[in-house]
Design a protein around this motif. Structure first.
Motif, short mmCIF file in Angstrom:
data_model
loop_
_atom_site.label_atom_id
_atom_site.label_comp_id
_atom_site.label_asym_id
_atom_site.label_seq_id
_atom_site.Cartn_x
_atom_site.Cartn_y
_atom_site.Cartn_z
N ASP A 183 1.00 -1.35 0.30
CA ASP A 183 -0.54 0.10 0.04
C ASP A 183 0.38 1.40 -0.12
N LEU A 184 1.52 1.46 0.53
CA LEU A 184 2.87 2.56 0.65
C LEU A 184 4.06 2.15 0.94
N GLY A 213 13.41 8.54 8.08
CA GLY A 213 15.05 8.83 8.58
C GLY A 213 15.61 7.86 7.79
N GLU A 214 16.06 7.04 7.88
CA GLU A 214 17.32 6.64 7.03
C GLU A 214 16.66 4.79 6.90
N ILE A 215 15.35 4.86 6.99
CA ILE A 215 14.59 3.36 6.98
C ILE A 215 13.69 3.47 5.93
N LEU A 216 13.85 2.53 4.93
CA LEU A 216 13.12 1.93 4.41
C LEU A 216 11.73 1.19 4.45
N VAL A 217 9.81 1.74 4.75
CA VAL A 217 9.27 0.77 5.85
C VAL A 217 8.31 0.52 4.30
N PHE A 218 7.67 -0.57 4.39
CA PHE A 218 7.02 -1.35 3.45
C PHE A 218 5.73 -0.97 4.55
N VAL A 219 4.60 -0.94 4.20
CA VAL A 219 3.71 -0.53 5.47
C VAL A 219 2.02 -0.95 4.25
N GLU A 220 1.43 -1.85 5.13
CA GLU A 220 0.11 -1.82 4.94
C GLU A 220 -0.58 -1.52 5.96
N VAL A 221 -2.14 -1.28 4.86
CA VAL A 221 -2.89 -0.48 5.46
C VAL A 221 -4.34 -1.22 5.66
N LYS A 222 -4.31 -1.49 6.82
CA LYS A 222 -6.14 -2.83 6.76
C LYS A 222 -7.25 -2.25 7.38
N THR A 223 -7.89 -1.98 6.79
CA THR A 223 -9.21 -0.99 7.35
C THR A 223 -10.60 -1.82 7.51
N ARG A 224 -10.92 -1.71 9.05
CA ARG A 224 -12.04 -1.81 8.69
C ARG A 224 -14.00 -1.25 9.31
N ARG A 225 -14.22 -1.28 9.42
CA ARG A 225 -15.98 -0.93 9.91
C ARG A 225 -15.85 -1.88 10.86
N PHE A 266 8.54 -4.31 8.18
CA PHE A 266 7.46 -3.89 6.91
C PHE A 266 6.75 -3.20 8.43
N ASP A 267 5.13 -2.38 8.36
CA ASP A 267 4.80 -1.86 8.86
C ASP A 267 3.39 -1.72 8.22
N ILE A 268 2.58 -1.94 9.81
CA ILE A 268 0.91 -2.05 9.81
C ILE A 268 0.42 -1.39 10.16
N ILE A 269 -0.22 0.04 9.71
CA ILE A 269 -1.50 0.84 10.02
C ILE A 269 -2.75 0.35 10.35
N ALA A 270 -3.73 0.09 10.81
CA ALA A 270 -4.83 -0.19 11.55
C ALA A 270 -5.30 0.59 11.36
N VAL A 271 -6.95 1.17 10.08
CA VAL A 271 -7.62 1.66 10.01
C VAL A 271 -9.11 1.30 11.55
N ASP A 272 -9.41 1.81 12.05
CA ASP A 272 -10.89 1.35 12.11
C ASP A 272 -11.80 2.65 12.59
N ALA A 273 -12.53 2.28 11.22
CA ALA A 273 -13.49 2.92 10.61
C ALA A 273 -15.21 2.88 10.96
N ILE A 305 -6.51 5.71 14.21
CA ILE A 305 -5.64 5.04 13.47
C ILE A 305 -4.37 4.75 14.25
N GLU A 306 -3.79 3.16 14.19
CA GLU A 306 -2.56 2.94 15.13
C GLU A 306 -1.50 2.25 14.56
N LEU A 307 -0.16 3.02 14.29
CA LEU A 307 0.59 2.20 13.83
C LEU A 307 1.50 1.20 15.16
N LEU A 308 1.16 0.10 14.06
CA LEU A 308 2.24 -0.78 14.65
C LEU A 308 3.46 -1.69 13.51
N ARG A 309 4.99 -0.97 14.17
CA ARG A 309 5.61 -0.97 14.37
C ARG A 309 6.58 -2.02 13.80
N ASN A 310 7.67 -2.63 12.72
CA ASN A 310 7.90 -4.12 12.16
C ASN A 310 7.46 -4.39 13.16
#
Length: 157
Positions: free
Chosen positions: A79-80, A85-97, A136-143, A150-155
């Motif tokens: 997703d993103l 900083g100097e770290i390349l981050v791959f982010v998966e975004v998960k959204t739930r109702r 690898f990070d995950i962003i959990a979006v509660d809609a 929004i909650e960011l879960l790192r590594n």
């Protein structure tokens, strides 16, 4: 089964019926179900895009620099892609109702993680980022409420 798989299975079943019994009623029923299915799918896509936009804003506010959106490779989509900083981050975004189907972060199973790793390797090779530290990070979006939470879960993996 994925929405696309469900759609294919439904199409085969209905088209088989149409070949054997081509009536106006059967054609109308097929069309009505197709329209309903597309409307339901459109709602999920809009929710996902809304969650991704909110996640992107959240990352920017926290000092990340967005490098790529919706990067596709090796049978996966990331997703993103951002720099923290100097770290390349791959982010998966998960959204739930709602949490009826589980927490958003629980949807990133082993299979999804493997695909994301392969896509990240392709990204690193393509943009010569092999030597950069990655995570690898995950962003959990509660809609479920009026506002997105929004909650960011790192590594995470």
């Amino acid at each position: 089964m994925s929405p696309v798989g469900q759609r294919r299975q439904f199409s085969r079943r209905v088209l088989t019926r149409l070949k054997s019994k081509p009536t106006i009623d059967a054609i109308f029923q097929y069309h009505a179900r197709t329209v309903a299915w597309l409307a339901a799918l459109g709602g999920r896509i809009a929710l996902g895009r809304r969650g991704e936009r909110a996640a992107e804003r959240h990352l920017r506010r926290n000092g990340y620099r967005i490098v790529a959106r919706n990067f596709r490779a090796a049978g996966a989509e990331i997703d993103l892609v951002a720099m923290d900083g100097e770290i390349l981050v791959f982010v998966e975004v998960k959204t739930r109702r709602s949490r009826a189907a589980g927490a958003p972060e629980e949807a990133v199973d082993e299979r999804k993680q493997t695909r994301m790793r392969r896509a990240a390797e392709v990204f690193a090779r393509r943009y010569r980022a092999d030597e950069i530290e990655m995570r690898f990070d995950i962003i959990a979006v509660d809609a479920s409420g009026k506002r997105l939470e929004i909650e960011l879960l790192r590594n995470v993996f």
